[in-house]
Design an enzyme around this catalytic site. Structure first.
Site, PDB file in Angstrom:
ATOM      1  N   ASP A  29      22.466  16.348  13.971  1.00  0.00           N
ATOM      2  CA  ASP A  29      21.357  16.011  13.076  1.00  0.00           C
ATOM      3  C   ASP A  29      21.076  17.175  12.125  1.00  0.00           C
ATOM      4  O   ASP A  29      20.688  18.258  12.573  1.00  0.00           O
ATOM      5  CB  ASP A  29      20.119  15.717  13.937  1.00  0.00           C
ATOM      6  N   ASP A  30      21.317  16.969  10.847  1.00  0.00           N
ATOM      7  CA  ASP A  30      21.029  17.996   9.832  1.00  0.00           C
ATOM      8  C   ASP A  30      21.943  19.221   9.937  1.00  0.00           C
ATOM      9  O   ASP A  30      21.527  20.331   9.596  1.00  0.00           O
ATOM     10  CB  ASP A  30      19.575  18.476   9.918  1.00  0.00           C
TER      11      ASP A  30
ATOM     12  N   CYS B  16      18.443  10.965   7.695  1.00  0.00           N
ATOM     13  CA  CYS B  16      18.800  10.498   9.033  1.00  0.00           C
ATOM     14  C   CYS B  16      18.886   8.995   9.229  1.00  0.00           C
ATOM     15  O   CYS B  16      19.939   8.469   9.603  1.00  0.00           O
ATOM     16  CB  CYS B  16      17.791  11.038  10.047  1.00  0.00           C
TER      17      CYS B  16
ATOM     18  N   HIS C 130      16.010   6.135  16.314  1.00  0.00           N
ATOM     19  CA  HIS C 130      15.595   6.075  14.905  1.00  0.00           C
ATOM     20  C   HIS C 130      16.096   4.813  14.194  1.00  0.00           C
ATOM     21  O   HIS C 130      16.239   4.793  12.974  1.00  0.00           O
ATOM     22  CB  HIS C 130      16.089   7.333  14.158  1.00  0.00           C
TER      23      HIS C 130
ATOM     24  N   ASP D 255      24.798  13.663  10.651  1.00  0.00           N
ATOM     25  CA  ASP D 255      24.246  12.457  10.026  1.00  0.00           C
ATOM     26  C   ASP D 255      23.979  12.626   8.539  1.00  0.00           C
ATOM     27  O   ASP D 255      23.836  11.651   7.801  1.00  0.00           O
ATOM     28  CB  ASP D 255      22.982  11.992  10.755  1.00  0.00           C
ATOM     29  N   ASN D 256      23.872  13.856   8.081  1.00  0.00           N
ATOM     30  CA  ASN D 256      23.705  14.152   6.655  1.00  0.00           C
ATOM     31  C   ASN D 256      23.916  15.645   6.463  1.00  0.00           C
ATOM     32  O   ASN D 256      24.138  16.383   7.425  1.00  0.00           O
ATOM     33  CB  ASN D 256      22.326  13.723   6.132  1.00  0.00           C
TER      34      ASN D 256
END
Length: 479
Positions: A49-50, A89, A147, A299-300
């Protein structure tokens, strides 16, 4: 040779012929060259994540050590032009788990934590990878950050997963002593959900381990329990997403890093790396690594204000420039795809779904936007996987489209620009090619005609949503 011996030899020959015939009937005869049918491969998606593009060893991180994540790259293929379908996300995860651009079904915003709202998530009309693989007899588990919908009808056990361990919202605190909210009835605001106790399936539990370590533990245990079944493991870490929190064990590894944010960030990535190592070790111990496809990606892009390193890519999380959508991305499938290779043609997270269902011999419910990557990685298919890749950023009227080496991007300020990524990966040199500009713009316009308006108000509309739904957190469910 006497008559008794002749009879014995003849009898032995007859017995051997009967035995061979039985083997053929049971499918054990390899004289035809036909190999026994292999079990469908396990599918493992490890999603961080990130995480910044350069915050892994296989992309050249100068300071963060990721020896276990790098094993996936060494055992398989690194996608140097690996993309996700959105720059934040929620929509990115919705695209990955459905194999379709999330804009196809209105998931064009980061969803709110709204457990009473069945629109805030992936609609039931969409098929998740878990639901598709379940049709082929797979056992499925989702671990970590969901999410994709907090409403009771949108949670993992309602979406093809047999097990769930994690949390429903877009983020979470990492230390167990901070998980003070026992159930949803105690949540009073959007980010209050970061303080909830974890869920095992649909029940709140007491957990004592650092969050990342707990998620890794559950992943290893799931693999152990399902070593004799085809399985799908969706291991969605929330590290290194904020809040920046790490235990002393991991902080000590980066005690030399002077920037405090970078030290904690590196420690959080190191915790993920340990977990990935435990998971890979378990696959090898059980001798199922050659029958397991393992994807790793973020995710990004990484948020630069939290010390992520996106290398020479422009900007980061939330941006349509490369730093927001190009991510660390690798896959291994020992014995099937090459090892230690780089693949340079653009691919996207949507391809994970398409790759998995082909190997499982499952027909998906919808037409997918992703493609099966295996023939491209083995060299069986020498063409490019995608004619073009597309992005829409509805609330900013932003867009991006990549075709070959060229990329058209409209930023948050309303500027529409054309770049040649092969010559200018940092998107600094504007191209004045009106023909190429027009071509890409028309392609994006055509693609966007298939996309509906957003299905829900998102994180940026939190205050507006609360005004419309004043009972958002009142009289809620107890779990």
């Amino acid at each position: 040779m006497n008559q008794t011996m002749r009879r014995s030899i003849l009898l032995l020959a007859v017995i051997m012929q009967i035995f061979a015939s039985c083997n053929k009937k049971q499918g054990n005869d390899n004289s035809t060259g036909i190999k026994p049918k292999k079990r469908q491969p396990n599918v493992i998606v490890i999603l961080t994540d990130d995480q910044g593009y350069k915050d892994v060893g296989f992309n050249g991180s100068p300071d963060i050590k990721t020896p276990n994540i790098d094993r996936i790259a060494e055992n398989g293929v690194v996608f140097t032009n690996g993309y996700v379908s959105y720059a934040v996300c929620g929509p990115s995860r919705a695209g990955l788990i459905t194999g379709r651009y999330q804009d196809r079904f209105g998931f064009s915003r980061n969803p709110l934590f709204a457990p009473k709202d069945a629109l805030q998530g992936v609609p039931k009309s969409e098929e998740m990878l878990s639901e598709a693989l379940k049709k082929a007899g797979y056992k499925n588990m989702a671990i970590g950050k969901w999410h994709l919908g907090a409403h009771a009808s949108l949670r993992p056990l309602e979406r093809g997963f047999d097990e769930f361990f994690g949390f429903l919202t877009g983020g979470h605190k990492y230390f167990p002593e901070q998980w003070t909210r026992k159930n949803l009835s105690e949540i009073t605001s959007q980010f209050d959900a970061y303080n909830t106790k974890l869920l095992r399936n649909n029940k709140r539990i007491e957990e004592t381990e650092y969050l990342t370590d707990a998620l890794s533990r559950e992943a290893v245990n799931f693999v152990e329990r399902n070593k004799n079944n085809p399985f799908f493991l969706y291991l969605a870490y929330n590290a290194p997403h904020t809040p920046l929190q790490a235990t002393q064990k991991y902080l000590e590894r980066y005690a030399h890093v002077k920037d405090k944010k970078r030290q904690i960030y590196a420690a959080m990535v190191s915790a993920v790396d340990d977990g990935v190592g435990n998971l890979l070790n378990k696959l090898e111990e059980l001798k199922i690594n050659e029958n397991s496809i393992v994807f790793f990606l973020s995710d990004n892009g990484g948020p630069e204000n939290h010390s992520a390193n996106n290398a020479e890519l422009r900007e980061g999380k939330g941006s349509m420039y490369e730093g927001g959508i190009r991510v660390p991305f690798a896959v291994q499938w020992p014995g099937t795809i090459p090892k230690g290779k780089q693949y340079h043609n653009p691919v996207i997270s949507l391809d994970i779904f398409a790759t998995a269902v082909v190997q499982a011999n499952v027909t998906p419910k919808h037409k997918l936007d992703g493609v099966n990557l295996i023939p491209y990685l083995t060299g069986e298919n020498s063409k490019i996987p995608h004619d073009a890749l597309y992005w829409r950023q509805y609330d900013y009227n932003g867009l991006a489209v990549r075709k070959g080496d060229f990329k058209l991007v409209k930023d948050k300020k309303g500027n529409t620009e054309l770049y040649n990524l092969l010559e200018d990966i940092s998107e600094e040199k504007l191209l004045k090619d009106s023909e190429k500009f027009s071509e890409l713009k028309q392609m994006h316009d055509q693609w966007n005609t298939k996309n509906p308006e957003p299905a829900f108000l998102g994180l940026r509309q939190n205050k507006a949503y609360n005004k419309i739904h004043p009972d958002r957190f009142t009289n809620g469910e107890e779990y």
